[in-house]
Design an enzyme around this catalytic site. Structure first.
Site, PDB file in Angstrom:
ATOM      1  N   GLN A   7       1.745  -6.422  -3.481  1.00 35.69           N
ATOM      2  CA  GLN A   7       2.271  -6.556  -2.120  1.00 35.69           C
ATOM      3  C   GLN A   7       3.609  -5.805  -2.048  1.00 35.69           C
ATOM      4  O   GLN A   7       3.762  -4.821  -2.744  1.00 35.69           O
ATOM      5  CB  GLN A   7       2.423  -8.033  -1.693  1.00 35.69           C
ATOM      6  CG  GLN A   7       1.092  -8.764  -1.526  1.00 35.69           C
ATOM      7  CD  GLN A   7       0.447  -9.162  -2.838  1.00 35.69           C
ATOM      8  OE1 GLN A   7       1.032  -9.835  -3.665  1.00 35.69           O
ATOM      9  NE2 GLN A   7      -0.789  -8.767  -3.046  1.00 35.69           N
ATOM     10  N   GLY A  49      -4.603  -4.384  -3.673  1.00 38.54           N
ATOM     11  CA  GLY A  49      -5.604  -3.324  -3.787  1.00 38.54           C
ATOM     12  C   GLY A  49      -4.859  -2.081  -4.205  1.00 38.54           C
ATOM     13  O   GLY A  49      -4.192  -1.450  -3.389  1.00 38.54           O
ATOM     14  N   HIS A  50      -4.876  -1.787  -5.504  1.00 37.86           N
ATOM     15  CA  HIS A  50      -4.119  -0.656  -6.038  1.00 37.86           C
ATOM     16  C   HIS A  50      -5.105   0.455  -6.405  1.00 37.86           C
ATOM     17  O   HIS A  50      -5.882   0.314  -7.348  1.00 37.86           O
ATOM     18  CB  HIS A  50      -3.276  -1.098  -7.244  1.00 37.86           C
ATOM     19  CG  HIS A  50      -2.224  -2.103  -6.879  1.00 37.86           C
ATOM     20  ND1 HIS A  50      -1.362  -2.665  -7.789  1.00 37.86           N
ATOM     21  CD2 HIS A  50      -1.877  -2.642  -5.676  1.00 37.86           C
ATOM     22  CE1 HIS A  50      -0.547  -3.502  -7.159  1.00 37.86           C
ATOM     23  NE2 HIS A  50      -0.849  -3.511  -5.887  1.00 37.86           N
ATOM     24  N   ASP A  72       0.805  -1.224   0.000  1.00 37.09           N
ATOM     25  CA  ASP A  72       0.000   0.000   0.000  1.00 37.09           C
ATOM     26  C   ASP A  72       0.840   1.278   0.000  1.00 37.09           C
ATOM     27  O   ASP A  72       0.457   2.297   0.563  1.00 37.09           O
ATOM     28  CB  ASP A  72      -0.961   0.016   1.215  1.00 37.09           C
ATOM     29  CG  ASP A  72      -1.794  -1.240   1.273  1.00 37.09           C
ATOM     30  OD1 ASP A  72      -2.151  -1.754   0.209  1.00 37.09           O
ATOM     31  OD2 ASP A  72      -2.087  -1.711   2.384  1.00 37.09           O
ATOM     32  N   LYS A 129       1.660   2.199  -5.137  1.00 33.59           N
ATOM     33  CA  LYS A 129       2.179   1.650  -6.399  1.00 33.59           C
ATOM     34  C   LYS A 129       1.224   1.932  -7.560  1.00 33.59           C
ATOM     35  O   LYS A 129       1.648   2.356  -8.636  1.00 33.59           O
ATOM     36  CB  LYS A 129       2.377   0.116  -6.260  1.00 33.59           C
ATOM     37  CG  LYS A 129       3.373  -0.283  -5.186  1.00 33.59           C
ATOM     38  CD  LYS A 129       3.496  -1.780  -5.042  1.00 33.59           C
ATOM     39  CE  LYS A 129       2.297  -2.464  -4.430  1.00 33.59           C
ATOM     40  NZ  LYS A 129       2.047  -2.157  -3.012  1.00 33.59           N
TER      41      LYS A 129
HETATM   42  P1  GDP Z   1      -0.840   0.333  -3.511  1.00 31.89           P
HETATM   43  O1  GDP Z   1      -1.408  -0.960  -3.033  1.00 31.89           O
HETATM   44  O2  GDP Z   1       0.642   0.404  -3.324  1.00 31.89           O
HETATM   45  O3  GDP Z   1      -1.243   0.672  -4.915  1.00 31.89           O
HETATM   46  O4  GDP Z   1      -1.446   1.461  -2.549  1.00 31.89           O
HETATM   47  P2  GDP Z   1      -2.976   1.605  -2.078  1.00 31.89           P
HETATM   48  O5  GDP Z   1      -3.764   2.123  -3.214  1.00 31.89           O
HETATM   49  O6  GDP Z   1      -3.439   0.370  -1.406  1.00 31.89           O
HETATM   50  O7  GDP Z   1      -2.829   2.682  -0.922  1.00 31.89           O
HETATM   51  C1  GDP Z   1      -2.275   3.941  -1.147  1.00 31.89           C
HETATM   52  C2  GDP Z   1      -3.316   4.998  -0.752  1.00 31.89           C
HETATM   53  O8  GDP Z   1      -2.698   6.257  -0.705  1.00 31.89           O
HETATM   54  C3  GDP Z   1      -4.423   5.123  -1.783  1.00 31.89           C
HETATM   55  O9  GDP Z   1      -5.607   5.496  -1.120  1.00 31.89           O
HETATM   56  C4  GDP Z   1      -3.937   6.260  -2.696  1.00 31.89           C
HETATM   57  O10 GDP Z   1      -5.007   6.934  -3.312  1.00 31.89           O
HETATM   58  C5  GDP Z   1      -3.245   7.153  -1.680  1.00 31.89           C
HETATM   59  N1  GDP Z   1      -2.088   7.924  -2.171  1.00 31.89           N
HETATM   60  C6  GDP Z   1      -1.103   7.544  -3.026  1.00 31.89           C
HETATM   61  N2  GDP Z   1      -0.136   8.511  -3.101  1.00 31.89           N
HETATM   62  C7  GDP Z   1      -0.533   9.496  -2.269  1.00 31.89           C
HETATM   63  C8  GDP Z   1       0.053  10.747  -1.865  1.00 31.89           C
HETATM   64  O11 GDP Z   1       1.154  11.128  -2.277  1.00 31.89           O
HETATM   65  N3  GDP Z   1      -0.651  11.488  -0.966  1.00 31.89           N
HETATM   66  C9  GDP Z   1      -1.852  11.091  -0.455  1.00 31.89           C
HETATM   67  N4  GDP Z   1      -2.463  11.869   0.422  1.00 31.89           N
HETATM   68  N5  GDP Z   1      -2.427   9.928  -0.807  1.00 31.89           N
HETATM   69  C10 GDP Z   1      -1.771   9.138  -1.678  1.00 31.89           C
HETATM   70  P1  IMO Z   2      -0.928  -4.278  -2.258  1.00 29.16           P
HETATM   71  O1  IMO Z   2      -0.535  -4.811  -3.605  1.00 29.16           O
HETATM   72  C1  IMO Z   2      -0.892  -4.782   2.067  1.00 29.16           C
HETATM   73  C2  IMO Z   2      -0.883  -8.896   3.562  1.00 29.16           C
HETATM   74  C3  IMO Z   2      -2.103  -9.311   4.359  1.00 29.16           C
HETATM   75  C4  IMO Z   2      -1.470 -10.322   5.307  1.00 29.16           C
HETATM   76  C5  IMO Z   2      -0.430 -11.008   4.415  1.00 29.16           C
HETATM   77  C6  IMO Z   2      -0.907 -12.323   3.807  1.00 29.16           C
HETATM   78  O2  IMO Z   2      -2.200  -3.519  -2.261  1.00 29.16           O
HETATM   79  O3  IMO Z   2       0.191  -3.528  -1.614  1.00 29.16           O
HETATM   80  P2  IMO Z   2      -2.548 -12.910   1.791  1.00 29.16           P
HETATM   81  O4  IMO Z   2      -4.011 -12.575   1.572  1.00 29.16           O
HETATM   82  O5  IMO Z   2      -1.657 -12.395   0.728  1.00 29.16           O
HETATM   83  O6  IMO Z   2      -2.330 -14.360   2.081  1.00 29.16           O
HETATM   84  O7  IMO Z   2      -2.167 -12.136   3.173  1.00 29.16           O
HETATM   85  O8  IMO Z   2      -0.127 -10.087   3.392  1.00 29.16           O
HETATM   86  N1  IMO Z   2      -1.171  -8.353   2.209  1.00 29.16           N
HETATM   87  C7  IMO Z   2      -1.118  -7.051   1.907  1.00 29.16           C
HETATM   88  N2  IMO Z   2      -0.901  -5.968   2.697  1.00 29.16           N
HETATM   89  N3  IMO Z   2      -1.051  -4.624   0.744  1.00 29.16           N
HETATM   90  C8  IMO Z   2      -1.235  -5.691  -0.061  1.00 29.16           C
HETATM   91  O9  IMO Z   2      -1.251  -5.596  -1.402  1.00 29.16           O
HETATM   92  C9  IMO Z   2      -1.322  -6.973   0.523  1.00 29.16           C
HETATM   93  N4  IMO Z   2      -1.532  -8.229   0.043  1.00 29.16           N
HETATM   94  C10 IMO Z   2      -1.419  -9.054   1.076  1.00 29.16           C
HETATM   95  O10 IMO Z   2      -2.673  -8.225   5.037  1.00 29.16           O
HETATM   96  O11 IMO Z   2      -0.779  -9.650   6.321  1.00 29.16           O
HETATM   97 MG    MG Z   3      -2.853  -1.660  -1.689  1.00 28.56          MG
END
Ligand code: GDP
Ligand code: IMO
Ligand code: MG
Length: 427
Positions: free
Chosen positions: A225, A40-41, A13, A16
């Site tokens: 991840q 979850g991107h 998270d 990416k």
């Molecule tokens: P990912 O799994 O690496 O793609 O990241 P996620 O989407 O799960 O979580 C990142 C969260 O931060 C999302 O809600 C994005 O919309 C938000 N986000 C990404 N870059 C920034 C930033 O520079 N500032 C803020 N405030 N939010 C951001």
């Molecule tokens: P993105 O791509 C954050 C974590 C779960 C748990 C562990 C194992 O959005 O960054 P799983 O369901 O893969 O067997 O869970 O990995 N986990 C993540 N945490 N971002 C993710 O993906 C994750 N995908 C799995 O919370 O701790």
């Molecule tokens: Mg994510």
């Protein structure tokens, strides 16, 4: 032409999806190489937040092809739902026509999420805090060589073999006392999703990606991840079940290590983690609640509150090393603004001794982070258009990070939207 790779450097998270959405106009192909619908991107498209779980983050750029590679585990029900949601959002994106699916990618069978849930909730097994998407059972069955693959859906015997496997596992789940839908309903939903899968391009993606590289096309491998969740190099057993690091892109897509270009590593300006496991710089109490709320740190996939803490330099150094990161991207500096000081962990104290490296086998109780206080910053990050407008104290924080991990920060994300990012001229 070589393939670039993007990976998360922390526990997921990091932002990416947002970064890939920003740069994918420079790429012909974006290819997922690991994980499944546990990702979850989040991307903002037409002011709406969309969370991609299986689809690569190139879907919102109309000229980019998207590949779901061999290292991914594909839940057809999830994929169908995700594509249908995007069609409802904007049919002109024609996502389904710009998607290539590896015939060798493994299927997440409908019983797997139930096994995942069972292991998570049963007191005799370790609670990992998984996303309950059936990721570990899918990779486990792949390694056991019991699983079915995407390309097999065309075989005449596929429905019979599927029925036999699912029925056997269904009985196992019943014996374990799991609550289940009717087997007929489970199979009907899955088979309908398989029919949908057949309408997509299921191909030998290794051949396609390597041919594209040969023709001079630009390919970006999208990690899901992150490093600290890698099955081999992460904080085992509190990890996911795939190789999340840059090396995973070679195996997951069938591209030779000879053909790798840039390796982008994404980190937040602080740290978050969902699920169990070590987190040396974790905050608790009111301070944690405040940062969680300001940062919107609730899982994109499962909506669980994320654990939050300060930036951890030894952990980042480890991640930079195992990935061979060539460029760093820092996100969410805006969330730390308006503080007098921002702590940054520069080493640990372990049983009274200083330790500068991250040891994935260490127990949480042994580790005390040692912080350096950095001057805080203020300012409206939404107004930032270039480096000259970045608060000086935040730039000092970034320079400090660069010095510590010995890699240049080339992009700063200043907000969640596609355009809220600036490039730093460092190279
Ligand atoms: P990912 O799994 O690496 O793609 O990241 P996620 O989407 O799960 O979580 C990142 C969260 O931060 C999302 O809600 C994005 O919309 C938000 N986000 C990404 N870059 C920034 C930033 O520079 N500032 C803020 N405030 N939010 C951001
Ligand atoms: P993105 O791509 C954050 C974590 C779960 C748990 C562990 C194992 O959005 O960054 P799983 O369901 O893969 O067997 O869970 O990995 N986990 C993540 N945490 N971002 C993710 O993906 C994750 N995908 C799995 O919370 O701790
Ligand atoms: Mg994510």
């Amino acid at each position: 032409m070589s393939m670039d790779i993007l990976v998360g450097l922390q526990w997921g998270d990091e932002g990416k999806g947002k970064f890939i959405d920003h740069i994918c106009s420079q790429y012909d192909l974006v290819a997922r190489f690991n994980g499944g619908a546990n990702a979850g991107h989040s991307i903002y498209y037409n002011n709406q937040k969309v969370t991609l779980k299986l689809l690569p983050s190139g879907v919102f750029y109309p000229n980019t092809l998207n590949v779901i590679g061999t290292g991914v585990v594909v839940n057809p029900i999830q994929l169908k739902q995700e594509i249908e949601q995007l069609i409802a959002l904007d049919a002109s994106l024609a996502v389904e026509k710009r998607l290539l699916l590896s015939a060798k990618a493994h299927l997440v069978l409908p019983t797997y999420p139930y096994f995942d849930r069972y292991y998570e909730e049963h007191p005799q097994f370790r609670t990992i805090g998984t996303t309950k998407n059936g990721i570990a059972p899918a990779y486990a069955n792949k390694i056991l060589r019991h699983n079915l693959r995407v390309g097999e859906v065309y075989r005449a015997a596929f429905p019979i073999e599927l029925q036999a496997i699912v029925a056997r596992q269904y009985i196992e789940l019943q014996q374990l006392g799991c609550e289940l839908p009717l087997l007929e309903d489970m199979m009907a939903e899955f088979l309908s999703a398989i029919e949908f899968l057949k309408s997509l391009a299921i191909i030998d993606t290794e051949l396609y990606v390597n041919q594209a590289l040969k023709e001079g096309k630009k390919v970006l491998a999208e990690g899901a991840q992150a490093t600290m969740l890698d099955i081999d190099h992460g904080t085992y057993p509190y990890v996911t079940s795939s190789n999340t690091i840059a090396g995973g892109a070679c195996t997951g897509l069938g591209v030779s290590p000879k053909n790798i270009g840039e390796i982008f590593g994404v980190t937040k300006a602080y740290t978050t983690r969902v699920g169990e496991g070590i987190f040396p710089t974790e905050l608790v109490g009111v301070e944690a609640d405040e940062l969680r709320i300001k940062g919107g740190e609730f899982g994109s996939n499962t909506k669980r509150p994320r654990r939050v803490g300060w930036l951890d330099i030894p952990a980042l150094k480890y991640a930079v090393m195992v990935n061979g990161v060539t460029q760093l991207i820092v996100t969410k500096g805006d969330i730390l603004s308006d503080r007098e000081e921002v702590p940054i962990c520069i080493q640990y104290e372990v049983n009274g001794k200083k330790q500068a490296y991250f040891d994935v086998n260490q127990q949480e109780e042994d580790i005390q982070p040692v912080y350096q206080m950095m001057q805080g910053w203020r300012g409206d990050f939404t107004l930032i258009q270039d480096e000259s407008q970045v608060p000086t104290a935040f730039l000092a924080y970034i320079h400090f990070l660069e010095q510590q991990v010995e890699v240049a920060v080339t992009y700063l994300s200043t907000g969640p939207n596609r355009e809220e990012i600036i490039e730093l001229k460092r190279k």
